[in-house]
Design an enzyme around this catalytic site. Structure first.
Site, PDB file in Angstrom:
ATOM      1  N   ASP A  81      36.444  77.287  48.740  1.00  0.00           N
ATOM      2  CA  ASP A  81      36.575  77.752  47.360  1.00  0.00           C
ATOM      3  C   ASP A  81      38.035  77.649  46.917  1.00  0.00           C
ATOM      4  O   ASP A  81      38.947  78.012  47.682  1.00  0.00           O
ATOM      5  CB  ASP A  81      36.096  79.207  47.290  1.00  0.00           C
ATOM      6  CG  ASP A  81      36.105  79.753  45.873  1.00  0.00           C
ATOM      7  OD1 ASP A  81      35.890  78.971  44.926  1.00  0.00           O
ATOM      8  OD2 ASP A  81      36.332  80.978  45.720  1.00  0.00           O
ATOM      9  N   HIS A 182      38.292  86.164  36.416  1.00  0.00           N
ATOM     10  CA  HIS A 182      38.296  86.554  37.831  1.00  0.00           C
ATOM     11  C   HIS A 182      38.627  88.038  37.982  1.00  0.00           C
ATOM     12  O   HIS A 182      39.360  88.595  37.178  1.00  0.00           O
ATOM     13  CB  HIS A 182      39.352  85.765  38.600  1.00  0.00           C
ATOM     14  CG  HIS A 182      38.962  84.350  38.886  1.00  0.00           C
ATOM     15  ND1 HIS A 182      39.730  83.287  38.521  1.00  0.00           N
ATOM     16  CD2 HIS A 182      37.888  83.831  39.507  1.00  0.00           C
ATOM     17  CE1 HIS A 182      39.146  82.172  38.915  1.00  0.00           C
ATOM     18  NE2 HIS A 182      38.020  82.466  39.514  1.00  0.00           N
ATOM     19  N   GLY A 183      38.131  88.634  39.029  1.00  0.00           N
ATOM     20  CA  GLY A 183      38.513  90.004  39.355  1.00  0.00           C
ATOM     21  C   GLY A 183      37.767  91.037  38.533  1.00  0.00           C
ATOM     22  O   GLY A 183      36.702  90.780  37.991  1.00  0.00           O
ATOM     23  N   HIS A 210      32.848  81.139  37.388  1.00  0.00           N
ATOM     24  CA  HIS A 210      33.745  81.930  38.233  1.00  0.00           C
ATOM     25  C   HIS A 210      33.930  83.268  37.542  1.00  0.00           C
ATOM     26  O   HIS A 210      33.646  83.401  36.358  1.00  0.00           O
ATOM     27  CB  HIS A 210      35.088  81.223  38.393  1.00  0.00           C
ATOM     28  CG  HIS A 210      35.022  80.084  39.365  1.00  0.00           C
ATOM     29  ND1 HIS A 210      35.837  79.981  40.448  1.00  0.00           N
ATOM     30  CD2 HIS A 210      34.193  79.016  39.409  1.00  0.00           C
ATOM     31  CE1 HIS A 210      35.530  78.880  41.117  1.00  0.00           C
ATOM     32  NE2 HIS A 210      34.541  78.273  40.507  1.00  0.00           N
ATOM     33  N   SER A 213      31.689  88.612  38.680  1.00  0.00           N
ATOM     34  CA  SER A 213      31.519  90.045  38.920  1.00  0.00           C
ATOM     35  C   SER A 213      31.474  90.821  37.613  1.00  0.00           C
ATOM     36  O   SER A 213      32.219  90.514  36.685  1.00  0.00           O
ATOM     37  CB  SER A 213      32.680  90.578  39.767  1.00  0.00           C
ATOM     38  OG  SER A 213      32.531  90.198  41.110  1.00  0.00           O
ATOM     39  N   ASN A 232      29.958  82.312  41.223  1.00  0.00           N
ATOM     40  CA  ASN A 232      30.898  82.832  42.214  1.00  0.00           C
ATOM     41  C   ASN A 232      30.988  84.342  42.074  1.00  0.00           C
ATOM     42  O   ASN A 232      31.128  84.859  40.960  1.00  0.00           O
ATOM     43  CB  ASN A 232      32.278  82.220  41.991  1.00  0.00           C
ATOM     44  CG  ASN A 232      32.392  80.830  42.578  1.00  0.00           C
ATOM     45  OD1 ASN A 232      31.391  80.135  42.736  1.00  0.00           O
ATOM     46  ND2 ASN A 232      33.598  80.437  42.897  1.00  0.00           N
TER      47      ASN A 232
HETATM   48 ZN   LIG Z   1      37.188  81.179  41.038  1.00  0.00          ZN
END
Ligand SMILES: [Zn+2]
Length: 286
Positions: A81, A182-183, A210, A213, A232
């Site tokens: 990744d 991200h995150g 991506h 979450s 992801n």
């Molecule tokens: Zn990523």
């Protein structure tokens, strides 16, 4: 068993699923993820990001990922990744990873295209698939600086460039920027669904999300409907592990060894990833 990235994505397209791609830089994440894949018998992707190499080296966790994937009853891809250099991707292939993402998204378009093309040529020697990235996704897999760039539509992937990029490089899938981060989300994510549809059509390959979450089940499903076939996921699974550990130490302050901690973490990841799978593979899992 090991399956290719192409096979996993084909399953996703056929069954209108998002293939869960989980970062597994700890044994807790790795074992729990495989357990969920086996429970439901669905294809999933185990992945190791270059940014996680300080947590655990690909040379150490890579062989464990591969061995566990090969002997598992679940169909699994073992994927590099966010490879930030061709050397890191090559290291992964030498260990036995059978799929890779090259992230040249922060490079100028022409450089990203040229370097991604080189990675695809390397992957072709092995018969492996490659995921490219176009457009900037704020934040990184390690969850640092994820507030920066949220809602900045100038970072979104351009459909014309996506078409050119895929045609020139021959990537198997394309990670695109369309509103996820991200995150941990520090602001409400604003997903541009029409952009996903356009990107899927123009790129001609499955789109990768991506920063998967923290979206609601309805948001995931709509992204999948529009052409996202790889999702992801890492931050919230790892966060669930940490919260379970904190709770364990409150409930049982006399804990004096690590073993119960690792079990609590693993169980928490398993529950978290299972919940994700219920959503991403709706109709395919009980
Ligand atoms: Zn990523």
């Amino acid at each position: 068993m090991l399956i290719s990235l192409k096979e996993a994505l084909a399953y996703g397209e056929k069954n209108n699923c998002g293939i869960a791609a989980i970062n597994t830089p700890t044994l807790e994440l790795l074992l729990a993820t495989i357990k969920v894949a086996e429970k439901h018998g669905v294809p999933m992707i185990l992945q190791h990001a270059e940014v996680h190499d300080p947590v655990v080296s690909i040379d150490d966790i890579g062989p464990a990922m591969l061995e566990l994937a090969k002997r598992s009853s679940a169909p699994l891809v073992v994927h590099v990744d966010h490879g930030e250099s061709i050397d890191f991707v090559r290291r992964g292939f030498e260990i036995g990873f059978n799929s890779a993402m090259f992230d040249g998204s922060r490079l100028p378009f022409e450089d990203n295209l040229a370097q991604t093309k080189e990675v695809v040529e390397l992957a072709n020697e092995y018969g492996h698939g490659v995921e490219g990235e176009l457009g900037v996704m704020p934040g990184r897999e390690d969850g640092v600086d994820s507030a920066e760039g949220v809602g900045d539509t100038s970072l979104y992937t351009d459909p014309d460039q996506a078409a050119e990029f895929v045609a020139e490089t021959g990537v198997t899938a394309l990670a695109c920027s369309f509103g996820t981060v991200h995150g941990l989300y520090k602001a409400e994510p604003k997903i541009n669904y029409d952009l996903i549809s356009t990107l899927r059509e123009r790129a001609g390959v499955p789109i990768v999300m991506h920063g998967g979450s923290g979206l609601s089940p309805a948001e995931y499903r709509e992204c999948i409907n529009r052409g996202v076939q790889k999702i992801n996921y890492y931050t919230y699974a790892d966060k669930a592990a940490l919260e379970a550990v904190k709770q364990l130490l409150v409930d049982e302050p006399s804990t004096y060894v690590m073993a119960p901690v690792t079990v609590a973490a693993r169980n928490a990841v398993q529950n978290n990833v299972d919940e994700l799978v219920q959503c991403l593979y709706e109709g395919q899992v009980a």
